[in-house]
Design a protein around this motif. Structure first.
Motif, mmCIF file in Angstrom:
data_model
loop_
_atom_site.group_PDB
_atom_site.id
_atom_site.type_symbol
_atom_site.label_atom_id
_atom_site.label_comp_id
_atom_site.label_asym_id
_atom_site.label_seq_id
_atom_site.Cartn_x
_atom_site.Cartn_y
_atom_site.Cartn_z
ATOM 1 N N TYR A 148 0.839 -1.195 0.000
ATOM 2 C CA TYR A 148 0.000 0.000 0.000
ATOM 3 C C TYR A 148 0.880 1.254 0.000
ATOM 4 O O TYR A 148 1.873 1.341 0.722
ATOM 5 C CB TYR A 148 -0.904 0.013 1.238
ATOM 6 N N GLY A 149 0.524 2.240 -0.831
ATOM 7 C CA GLY A 149 1.250 3.504 -0.868
ATOM 8 C C GLY A 149 2.390 3.546 -1.858
ATOM 9 O O GLY A 149 2.950 4.624 -2.098
ATOM 10 N N ASP A 150 2.748 2.394 -2.460
ATOM 11 C CA ASP A 150 3.815 2.393 -3.463
ATOM 12 C C ASP A 150 3.345 3.106 -4.725
ATOM 13 O O ASP A 150 2.170 2.995 -5.118
ATOM 14 C CB ASP A 150 4.237 0.966 -3.813
ATOM 15 N N LYS A 151 4.258 3.818 -5.354
ATOM 16 C CA LYS A 151 3.950 4.511 -6.612
ATOM 17 C C LYS A 151 4.574 3.725 -7.754
ATOM 18 O O LYS A 151 5.752 3.335 -7.676
ATOM 19 C CB LYS A 151 4.487 5.944 -6.588
ATOM 20 N N ILE A 152 3.808 3.487 -8.813
ATOM 21 C CA ILE A 152 4.305 2.710 -9.951
ATOM 22 C C ILE A 152 4.047 3.454 -11.260
ATOM 23 O O ILE A 152 3.129 4.272 -11.359
ATOM 24 C CB ILE A 152 3.653 1.312 -10.014
ATOM 25 N N LEU A 153 4.866 3.145 -12.237
ATOM 26 C CA LEU A 153 4.707 3.647 -13.606
ATOM 27 C C LEU A 153 4.420 2.440 -14.481
ATOM 28 O O LEU A 153 5.142 1.444 -14.440
ATOM 29 C CB LEU A 153 5.984 4.351 -14.069
ATOM 30 N N PHE A 154 3.346 2.503 -15.285
ATOM 31 C CA PHE A 154 3.041 1.386 -16.171
ATOM 32 C C PHE A 154 2.470 1.899 -17.495
ATOM 33 O O PHE A 154 1.926 3.008 -17.572
ATOM 34 C CB PHE A 154 2.061 0.398 -15.520
ATOM 35 N N LYS A 155 2.634 1.092 -18.511
ATOM 36 C CA LYS A 155 2.131 1.414 -19.847
ATOM 37 C C LYS A 155 1.167 0.320 -20.269
ATOM 38 O O LYS A 155 1.518 -0.862 -20.281
ATOM 39 C CB LYS A 155 3.286 1.520 -20.843
ATOM 40 N N THR A 156 -0.046 0.709 -20.606
ATOM 41 C CA THR A 156 -1.050 -0.294 -20.940
ATOM 42 C C THR A 156 -2.220 0.330 -21.688
ATOM 43 O O THR A 156 -2.326 1.561 -21.795
ATOM 44 C CB THR A 156 -1.570 -0.981 -19.662
ATOM 45 N N GLN A 184 -9.869 -1.722 -16.173
ATOM 46 C CA GLN A 184 -8.946 -2.733 -15.694
ATOM 47 C C GLN A 184 -7.973 -3.076 -16.814
ATOM 48 O O GLN A 184 -8.221 -2.786 -17.984
ATOM 49 C CB GLN A 184 -9.685 -3.998 -15.253
ATOM 50 N N SER A 185 -6.853 -3.710 -16.451
ATOM 51 C CA SER A 185 -5.882 -4.098 -17.473
ATOM 52 C C SER A 185 -4.893 -5.084 -16.884
ATOM 53 O O SER A 185 -4.657 -5.098 -15.669
ATOM 54 C CB SER A 185 -5.141 -2.872 -18.010
ATOM 55 N N PHE A 186 -4.337 -5.907 -17.765
ATOM 56 C CA PHE A 186 -3.236 -6.796 -17.392
ATOM 57 C C PHE A 186 -1.938 -6.185 -17.904
ATOM 58 O O PHE A 186 -1.855 -5.776 -19.064
ATOM 59 C CB PHE A 186 -3.430 -8.192 -17.981
ATOM 60 N N VAL A 187 -0.931 -6.109 -17.039
ATOM 61 C CA VAL A 187 0.354 -5.503 -17.392
ATOM 62 C C VAL A 187 1.454 -6.543 -17.197
ATOM 63 O O VAL A 187 1.592 -7.104 -16.101
ATOM 64 C CB VAL A 187 0.643 -4.261 -16.520
ATOM 65 N N ASN A 188 2.207 -6.816 -18.254
ATOM 66 C CA ASN A 188 3.279 -7.805 -18.139
ATOM 67 C C ASN A 188 4.470 -7.239 -17.367
ATOM 68 O O ASN A 188 4.537 -6.044 -17.068
ATOM 69 C CB ASN A 188 3.704 -8.327 -19.520
ATOM 70 N N GLY A 189 5.427 -8.095 -17.077
ATOM 71 C CA GLY A 189 6.523 -7.732 -16.191
ATOM 72 C C GLY A 189 7.455 -6.661 -16.705
ATOM 73 O O GLY A 189 8.158 -6.023 -15.907
ATOM 74 N N VAL A 190 7.482 -6.437 -18.030
ATOM 75 C CA VAL A 190 8.404 -5.442 -18.589
ATOM 76 C C VAL A 190 7.724 -4.092 -18.834
ATOM 77 O O VAL A 190 8.382 -3.151 -19.286
ATOM 78 C CB VAL A 190 9.026 -5.962 -19.917
#
Length: 696
Positions: A148-156, A184-190
């Motif tokens: 909880y509280g972690d900030k992430i960057l993702f592309k999807t 909603q979305s699925f984001v792969n590991g890269v």
């Protein structure tokens, strides 16, 4: 009642306003309704001043209308604020910066996180926003270590939550929509990376860290998985380790509420804290300190358990009780109920749709309203017997008021609820006491080990009793179909009957009888319509085929797996549909074998079905390859992922509609749909259009 409980004047129109926004969104403009609310409030104030002793009912109607408009505006603005992402989010692949707002949940192949998007990048422009979404990260060591509280960057490419595809299926999309989640979305590991930590609310951050610490303490005692899952759920609101089969037994025994932190659990914690802080009751100043500590600790515990609506309800009520005690004011429970509900709705008006909140408030209302009259029917002389009778009347009072809505949502009734509630609820209280003692004495190893041993055996006893009651013959009545109208009529019968008995009012008794007639008439009409409905349903399921053929009060099921030949093993998406139809399958045929059936107007021979005048071909790899003669059918249902070319198949099978179910691969379905379009063939895809229902 209006004079005795004035908060009802605010709550009822407020709730109606929220319901209207939920039903008509986005067609209600909150700004317009806000302006109308301000103007009507001013007019009401002037009218009230000029005619303070006249037109009482008209003044009341103006006030209720103003509150209704305010509620529509408030709920509408709340929902608009929840949905800030532009429509391009559902069509383009964008980059997002988001903060995790709930503890991540590990699935079999992914880690599910609820995050709040802070910014998104469209081209070279970075835009600010504030909207929640569900993200499923490919499961690996990095994803499993998110908090909880972690900030992430993702592309999807965010996708809208799909509509339910089967008749009467639970509307998961609407449930998330009311929580402010559209995508909603699925984001792969890269396609994602962690950018920072501790960006959430500091109080919730502390609460979740404490929960994690407490869970780690519990794991040190090497508690078996079933018992660990129960204590983690009961004490800390952490239900990820609950055994699904054990949860089913708790549901069957009618004590599911024990496995989630609710008012009872908060009440036990409140009593523990109140006892240990009792030394502060000696002086007025220290009493204030005690109340402050009680409020802080109760709300910290509520935060640790996840701040579910039922926990917020009980925490709010106990807050009023604590404040009332220090002010030496007698707290009216009904006022506390209404005030706590209004407080929660101001925080989030759409929490009114939460099933846990509805059951929690109704249960408490039932206990406050009916427990004393029920107990006064018989007052035992012996204290031990009276204590058991009090537990029984509490359970009966809560069950009376929650039964209609429980049947409406869960379609079952626990017949031994009284026995299970007396035994299991008592044991669960002891489990909470022992669990708190284990955590409090964790630094004192020999004592905490002894207490943990006692706690585990209490949980084992509770589980044993629950499983025993759940497995008793006739433990529950299942597959009960109660729609919204029937539920409200049943509530009318219950409330009118109880009020007639409490106040010995003949008019109320006649009203109860009249509503009873309406209730049973409505049930008869529903049953008549269900009995005369004949239909075939091809369900929208992933990688499987299930077809139900209903005739009057009988049902035949065609499926592609032996696993679905028992009622309890059928896919969850179709259970509600069968309950609504009022019939369960009495015959199951495997599609892998040559099916033959001729009964009640249903004729099945190999891969062909005739329902009255309607003809259907079931097309799999065998019929696609072997069919040589031309046949004319109304529907051709393709299943089993066959090698099929529509140009060739349509020459042999002349079908008015080609239907493709979820057992076929998405790649082949897309290919077949394109071929159908080029050949001008009518087609139907269950994965996009929902279950195929053919009435005959």
């Amino acid at each position: 009642m209006w004079q005795k409980y004035p908060l009802l004047r605010i709550l009822l129109p407020f709730i109606i306003g929220v319901l209207l926004v939920d039903f008509f969104y986005p067609h209600l403009n909150p700004i317009i309704f806000g302006i109308a609310a301000v103007l009507l409030t001013l007019f009401t104030s002037i009218f009230w001043f000029l005619f303070s002793h006249r037109f009482q009912y008209f003044r009341g109607a103006l006030l209720l209308s103003a509150i209704l408009l305010i509620a529509i505006s408030y709920a509408g603005l709340f929902r608009q604020h929840s949905f800030q992402l532009p429509s391009l989010a559902a069509t383009d692949t964008l980059s997002y910066i988001a903060t995790i707002v709930d503890p991540p949940t590990e699935k079999e192949r992914s880690v599910k996180i609820t995050c709040e998007i802070n910014q998104y990048k469209n081209g070279a422009v970075l835009n600010n926003t504030d909207e929640k979404c569900l993200i499923y990260l490919a499961k690996d060591s990095l994803a499993s270590n998110l908090h909880y509280g972690d900030k992430i960057l993702f592309k999807t490419h965010l996708k809208e939550i799909p509509f339910p595809l089967n008749p009467s299926e639970f509307d998961y999309r609407q449930s998330l929509f009311r929580k402010g989640i559209r995508y909603q979305s699925f984001v792969n590991g890269v396609s994602w990376k962690k950018m920072g930590e501790n960006n959430g609310n500091s109080v919730m951050q502390l609460a979740y860290q404490l929960r994690e610490k407490f869970l780690n303490i519990l794991t040190q005692y090497q508690i078996e998985s079933q018992e660990y899952g129960v204590i983690a759920a009961i004490l800390l609101g952490y239900d990820e380790k609950l055994d699904p089969e054990l949860s089913t037994h708790y549901s069957g025994a009618g004590v599911t509420h024990v496995l989630c932190v609710s008012g009872m659990h908060v009440g036990v914690i409140y009593m523990i804290l109140n006892f240990f802080l009792g030394f502060l009751d000696k002086k007025k100043k220290t009493k204030v300190v005690k109340v402050v500590l009680l409020l802080l600790l109760i709300w910290l515990y509520a935060s640790i358990t996840g701040l579910s609506p039922s926990v917020m309800r009980s925490a709010t009520m106990f807050s009023f009780i604590a404040i009332g005690n220090v002010l030496k004011q007698k707290v009216n429970t009904y006022h506390s109920l209404l005030a706590s509900l209004f407080f929660i709705l101001l925080i989030n008006p759409f929490v009114i749709f939460n099933i846990g909140l509805q059951l929690s408030y109704l249960a408490v209302f039932g206990i406050v309203w009916l427990q004393r009259p029920l107990h006064n029917l018989w007052i035992p002389r012996k204290k031990a017997v009276d204590w058991v009778w009090q537990l029984a009347t509490v359970s009966i009072a809560a069950q009376i008021v929650t039964t209609p809505i429980s049947i409406f949502y869960f379609h079952q009734f626990p017949n031994y609820f009284l026995l299970s509630n007396i035994l299991v609820v008592f044991l669960s209280s002891l489990v909470i006491y022992s669990g708190v003692a284990v955590l409090a004495t964790s630094f004192w190893h020999w004592l905490s080990n002894l207490l943990a041993y006692v706690m585990v055996w209490l949980i084992k006893a509770m589980n044993f009793i629950t499983v025993f009651i759940s497995d008793l013959p006739g433990a529950r009545t299942t597959n009960i179909d109660l729609n919204w109208t029937s539920m409200m009529l049943l509530y009318g019968v219950i409330f009118a009957s109880i009020l007639a008995l409490l106040y010995k009012n003949k008019r109320l008794l006649w009203s109860a009888m009249a509503i009873s007639v309406l209730f049973f008439a409505h049930l008869l009409i529903d049953n008549y319509q269900e009995y005369h409905e004949n239909k075939l349903t091809v369900y929208a399921l992933n990688k499987q085929t299930v077809i139900d053929i209903k005739t009057s009060n009988q049902m035949i099921t065609l499926c592609d797996s032996i696993n679905y030949q028992t009622p309890n093993s059928c896919p969850f998406q179709i259970k509600s549909s069968r309950i609504t139809d009022g019939v369960q399958p009495d015959t199951t045929l495997l599609l892998s074998k040559n099916c033959n059936w001729d009964k009640n107007g249903v004729f099945i021979s190999s891969n062909f079905i005739r329902l009255g005048k309607i003809k259907i071909a079931l097309v799999n790899h065998q019929i696609a390859e072997d069919l040589q003669n031309q046949v004319n059918v109304d529907y051709a249902i393709v299943f089993g992922n066959p090698r099929l070319k529509m140009a060739k198949a349509s020459q042999s099978i002349h079908a008015k509609t080609w239907a493709f179910d979820g057992s076929n691969s998405s790649y082949k379905i897309e290919k077949w749909v394109k071929e159908c379009d080029s050949l001008h063939l009518n087609h139907y895809t269950t994965g996009k259009q929902g279950a195929l229902v053919i009435n005959f």
